[in-house]
Design a protein around this motif. Structure first.
Motif, PDB file in Angstrom:
ATOM      1  N   GLY A 191      -0.208  13.513   3.701  1.00  0.00           N
ATOM      2  CA  GLY A 191      -1.052  13.801   2.712  1.00  0.00           C
ATOM      3  C   GLY A 191      -0.713  14.441   1.500  1.00  0.00           C
ATOM      4  O   GLY A 191      -1.305  14.631   0.414  1.00  0.00           O
ATOM      5  N   ASP A 192       0.465  15.062   1.481  1.00  0.00           N
ATOM      6  CA  ASP A 192       0.957  15.629   0.088  1.00  0.00           C
ATOM      7  C   ASP A 192       1.788  14.463  -0.479  1.00  0.00           C
ATOM      8  O   ASP A 192       1.926  13.358  -0.217  1.00  0.00           O
ATOM      9  N   ASP A 193       2.168  14.983  -1.934  1.00  0.00           N
ATOM     10  CA  ASP A 193       2.919  13.731  -2.751  1.00  0.00           C
ATOM     11  C   ASP A 193       4.277  13.697  -2.563  1.00  0.00           C
ATOM     12  O   ASP A 193       4.836  12.851  -3.336  1.00  0.00           O
ATOM     13  N   GLN A 230       0.826  -1.219  -0.023  1.00  0.00           N
ATOM     14  CA  GLN A 230      -0.003  -0.027  -0.149  1.00  0.00           C
ATOM     15  C   GLN A 230       0.813   1.397  -0.020  1.00  0.00           C
ATOM     16  O   GLN A 230       1.612   1.489   1.006  1.00  0.00           O
ATOM     17  N   ILE A 231       0.588   2.031  -1.107  1.00  0.00           N
ATOM     18  CA  ILE A 231       1.404   3.270  -0.903  1.00  0.00           C
ATOM     19  C   ILE A 231       0.803   4.275  -0.228  1.00  0.00           C
ATOM     20  O   ILE A 231      -0.631   4.184  -0.282  1.00  0.00           O
ATOM     21  N   PHE A 232       1.416   5.103   0.635  1.00  0.00           N
ATOM     22  CA  PHE A 232       0.887   6.152   1.203  1.00  0.00           C
ATOM     23  C   PHE A 232       1.817   7.166   1.457  1.00  0.00           C
ATOM     24  O   PHE A 232       2.860   7.156   1.482  1.00  0.00           O
ATOM     25  N   SER A 233       1.012   8.424   2.028  1.00  0.00           N
ATOM     26  CA  SER A 233       1.826   9.536   2.313  1.00  0.00           C
ATOM     27  C   SER A 233       1.821   9.877   3.811  1.00  0.00           C
ATOM     28  O   SER A 233       0.762   9.767   4.368  1.00  0.00           O
ATOM     29  N   SER A 234       2.996  10.454   4.340  1.00  0.00           N
ATOM     30  CA  SER A 234       2.745  10.760   5.884  1.00  0.00           C
ATOM     31  C   SER A 234       1.889  11.826   6.226  1.00  0.00           C
ATOM     32  O   SER A 234       1.468  11.965   7.249  1.00  0.00           O
ATOM     33  N   LYS A 285       3.823   0.451   2.584  1.00  0.00           N
ATOM     34  CA  LYS A 285       3.873  -0.642   3.343  1.00  0.00           C
ATOM     35  C   LYS A 285       3.510  -2.015   2.666  1.00  0.00           C
ATOM     36  O   LYS A 285       2.783  -1.966   1.766  1.00  0.00           O
ATOM     37  N   ASN A 331       6.001  13.243   0.460  1.00  0.00           N
ATOM     38  CA  ASN A 331       6.563  12.099   1.418  1.00  0.00           C
ATOM     39  C   ASN A 331       6.105  10.714   1.324  1.00  0.00           C
ATOM     40  O   ASN A 331       5.261  10.344   2.250  1.00  0.00           O
ATOM     41  N   LEU A 332       6.274   9.940   0.234  1.00  0.00           N
ATOM     42  CA  LEU A 332       5.528   8.742  -0.102  1.00  0.00           C
ATOM     43  C   LEU A 332       6.383   7.485   0.422  1.00  0.00           C
ATOM     44  O   LEU A 332       7.655   7.718   0.414  1.00  0.00           O
ATOM     45  N   GLY A 333       5.629   6.594   1.124  1.00  0.00           N
ATOM     46  CA  GLY A 333       6.128   5.426   1.559  1.00  0.00           C
ATOM     47  C   GLY A 333       5.314   4.442   1.247  1.00  0.00           C
ATOM     48  O   GLY A 333       4.186   4.633   0.319  1.00  0.00           O
TER      49      GLY A 333
END
Lengths: 187, 224
Positions: free
Chosen positions: A175-177, A169-173, A183, A179-181
């Motif tokens: 809400g902006d584009d 699952q791609i997500f951001s810490s 899991k 800081n993507l990480g």
């Protein structure tokens, strides 16, 4: 992509034939010719880990890929566009802009990268942990991996492929584009 | 690229259930860690550059410039030290969070296991077990009774009757034969020594007698 780097690459025999650099008028011959170009470009990019090509730049800088000094033959920008379009149609490349001046070369398809990534994640016991996108590309753990310093666009495509398989699952810490990480999940 | 990223982030928001706030916090820390690492790479490059400049200036006798470069280098080294400290703090925090999360998961699993064990034990109440054991005891007792009955524990009357029967049997077996009316021509010691052979011995004796008698009767004939 400098010509110096390319010296390690073994060009095929047909690279030294003059007609190879001229788009063939007969459709069947042209098909065959484009397929040869496709093989050459994908192999070349794969061996030098090239992910993006700027068409005009490649022609202007006399890239060895499109300019054979030995027989003094070069590919014209129009021909190159046709050839790249053929590769795009075959799913091994994607245009990066509307003008079709830059192209993303997928010498390994995102799904293939995805399975490489997921295998690495499983092998390292990283399932259920969080990795930053930068970490996957530049981290100490991935240094020996093929996807080390993988092009971001290709990496994101691969991660999305994993997302489709419910393996990540791609997500951001925040809400902006930026800081993507990602899991990873154990399936 | 921006288009691609915003699409990803949007997808993430739709399926946020898999991503907890802890995950976001960890990601944020890891991104900070990445930035610190990048900063260190950058600082290291600057230090190398300033060192090279200082050497160059020292060679060409530009002392103030060399000193300036060394000062810059020193300053960068200080920054590198700070960032290393920060990095170690961030990494420690990340480790702590991840460890705590694992501990929470282990605790949850233990709790579930414990509940499951309790549920199983509920089905096995002590009274039930005691009742079951009692019933088993009764069944064993019953079995013993049957065994006893079969193995011949009889009442006193039955016992007496059986003893009487045994007595009768013994008496029958002990009934002595009638005393013979003829005279027995057997030494008394013989009888005492081999009581079982009495009749046989007598028989043999008589046979011998008869033999002699016959011989005696034959002798006169031969003489004639």
């Amino acid at each position: 992509m400098t010509n110096k780097e390319a010296t390690a690459f073994q060009f095929p025999v047909y690279y030294n034939k003059e007609p190879f650099f001229t788009v063939q008028p007969v459709l069947d011959t042209r098909k065959k010719q484009f397929q040869m170009w496709r093989d050459l470009i994908l192999q070349y990019c794969s061996s030098l880990k090239i992910y993006e090509l700027d068409l005009l730049e490649s022609i202007k800088s006399n890239s060895i890929l499109f300019f054979n000094q030995k027989i003094n033959r070069r590919l014209s920008i129009e021909s190159l566009k046709l050839i790249i379009q053929d590769i795009v149609d075959n799913g091994y490349a994607e245009w990066l802009d509307k003008d079709k001046s830059r192209v993303l070369i997928l010498w390994r398809k995102p799904e293939e990268w995805a399975s490489l990534l997921y295998k690495w994640v499983s092998d390292c016991g990283l399932a259920n942990s969080i990795l930053t996108v930068w970490e996957i590309q530049n981290g100490d753990d991935s240094k020996s991996q093929e996807f080390y310093q993988l092009n971001t666009a290709v990496l994101m495509k691969s991660l999305k492929a994993l997302e489709k398989q419910n393996k990540a699952q791609i997500f951001s810490s925040n809400g902006d584009d930026s800081n993507l990480g990602v899991k990873f999940f154990s399936v | 690229m921006g288009l691609l990223f915003s699409h990803c982030a949007g997808g993430g928001r739709q399926k946020n259930n898999k991503i907890s706030n802890t995950d976001k916090a960890v990601l944020d820390l890891k991104i900070q860690r990445d930035k610190l690492k990048q900063l260190q790479t950058q600082i290291n490059l600057v230090i190398l550059r300033e060192t090279a400049i200082a050497k160059e200036c020292a060679k060409s006798n530009k002392k103030p410039q060399a000193l300036l470069a060394l000062k810059k280098k020193k300053y960068q080294e200080k920054m590198l030290e700070d960032s290393l400290q920060n990095l170690s703090n961030v990494e420690e925090l990340i480790n702590n969070i991840e460890q705590s999360e694992i501990q929470v998961q282990i605790f949850e699993s233990l709790k579930k296991g414990n509940n499951a064990l309790k549920d199983i034990q509920k089905e096995l109440s002590l009274e039930d077990v005691e009742k079951l054991m009692e019933e088993t005891e009764e069944a064993i007792q019953y079995q013993n009774d049957i065994s006893e009955a079969l193995s011949g524990k009889f009442s006193q009357d039955e016992e007496d009757a059986l003893l009487q029967e045994l007595d009768d049997m013994e008496k029958q077996m002990l009934q002595l034969p009638d005393v013979p009316k003829d005279k027995i021509d057997v030494p008394i010691e013989h009888i005492i020594q081999a009581p079982g052979k009495l009749i046989e011995t007598q028989e043999a004796e008589r046979e011998r007698e008869r033999e002699k008698q016959r011989e005696r009767e034959r002798e006169p004939q031969m003489a004639v």
